[in-house]
Write an enzyme that holds these catalytic residues in place. Structure first.
Site, short mmCIF file in Angstrom:
data_model
loop_
_atom_site.label_atom_id
_atom_site.label_comp_id
_atom_site.label_asym_id
_atom_site.label_seq_id
_atom_site.Cartn_x
_atom_site.Cartn_y
_atom_site.Cartn_z
CD GLU A 180 32.64 38.21 42.70
OE1 GLU A 180 32.18 38.80 41.70
OE2 GLU A 180 32.62 36.98 42.82
CD GLU A 270 29.58 34.95 44.55
OE1 GLU A 270 29.34 35.93 45.27
OE2 GLU A 270 29.54 35.01 43.30
#
Length: 346
Positions: A180, A270
């Site tokens: 991320e 995710e």
């Protein structure tokens, strides 16, 4: 001459009816139970590829959808990397993919003083158990607090050179090169990083699917869609998108929908059904809307996370200490939702 005593026809029919019922019941009991083999799996679909913005079987060209579970940090919850747990996810839950989250910067992370040898053993075990249970497996270079993946680009290149060489012949391994990107990290910087790491993987795993993170915790899929990687790097590459249903709602779904409609190869590596902190309230209503959108565009996904951490996103209750053998009663609200959702897609 008529018998002295004749059994009524209705009474004579009872044993025959009973026998028929018993035969039906016996057939039902002896019939094989529905098997997870019906899922898209390595045995069924083989190696994966990306074609026209979709994940497909390299051998048939047909669409493939992965629905699975992400581990929590391997350094913190190594106990869940075991054959029994993976088998449970595969055969009972209906998961066909496992994501191995290898943190980089956090305490015990691969680039933060963690035991690299032990962490690599966990990655190897995860790939081994996934392979044994006919599952795809994502090796996730889990950048987070480091923000910009270029921070540990050198270590990433070395790590992916090692695993790509080791698993070059595996048809079930995907490589997620940054989790991320966040903070002030730009898409231009992420692209620069991807151009450094992708060739290292391609030297060994020439056709494996590679997942590339996008800025703002993998929410700016629109930036990647507007300026994707050059063709030299883009073969069999997908761009990751993350959401947490308690925080991310209609506006972010519009962004994902637009990217998918434009033909962007997207993988939700995710997501959770709580808020973006991994804690807070659960929103099954929003989660179901997200699943409807993913199903519409055949987008693959992995829910966060397989652990008993005391947080809303954990799939197992904090009081459940076993590393496998988890039943429905041992699941949190997130876990029960995930269990039902995955089984519904079997």
């Amino acid at each position: 001459m008529a018998p002295a005593f004749e059994i009524p026809r209705r009474a004579r029919a009872v044993p025959a009816l009973l026998l028929a019922v018993l035969i039906v019941l016996a057939a039902a009991l002896l019939a094989p139970a529905p098997q997870a083999a019906a899922l898209d799996s390595p045995a069924r679909c083989g190696a994966l590829a990306v074609k026209d913005g979709a994940l497909v079987s390299a051998k048939t060209g047909k669409p493939v959808v992965l629905r699975g579970v992400s581990t929590h940090g391997l350094a913190w919850y190594p106990q869940y990397v075991n054959d029994a747990a993976f088998k449970k996810l595969r055969t009972d839950w209906g998961a066909n993919c496992i994501r191995l989250a290898l943190y980089t910067e956090e305490y015990g992370g691969y680039c933060a003083g963690g035991d690299k040898r032990e962490l690599m053993k966990l990655v190897d075990a995860g790939v081994r158990y996934a392979t044994a249970n006919d599952m795809y497996v994502i090796i996730d270079w889990h950048t987070l607090s480091d923000g910009n993946p270029n921070t540990h680009a050198k270590a990433a290149r070395k790590f992916f050179a090692t695993v790509a060489k080791k698993y070059a012949k595996h048809k079930n391994v995907l490589y997620e090169i940054c989790n991320e990107p966040n903070g002030s990290t730009t898409w231009k910087q992420v692209k620069s990083y991807a151009k450094k790491v992708i060739p290292v993987i391609r030297k060994h795993a020439k056709r494996a699917v590679i997942l590339v993170g996008t800025p703002e915790w993998c929410q700016r899929i629109d930036q990647a869609a507007a300026s994707p990687l050059p063709a030299k790097y883009a073969a069999n590459v997908m761009y990751t998108f993350h959401f947490y249903a308690g925080t991310h709602k209609a506006d972010l779904r519009k962004r994902l929908n637009a990217a998918c409609k434009a033909g962007m190869p997207v993988f939700v590596s995710e997501y959770g059904i709580c808020d973006a902190s991994g804690n807070g309230g659960i929103s099954t209503a929003q989660a179901n809307k997200w699943m409807k959108l993913l199903d519409k565009h055949h987008v693959s996904s992995c829910i966060w996370n397989l652990s008993n951490k005391a947080e809303s996103a954990a799939l197992l209750k904090p009081g459940f200490s076993k590393a496998s053998g988890f039943g429905y009663k041992n699941l949190t609200k997130s876990g029960r939702w995930a269990y039902k959702m995955l089984r519904a897609h079997r």
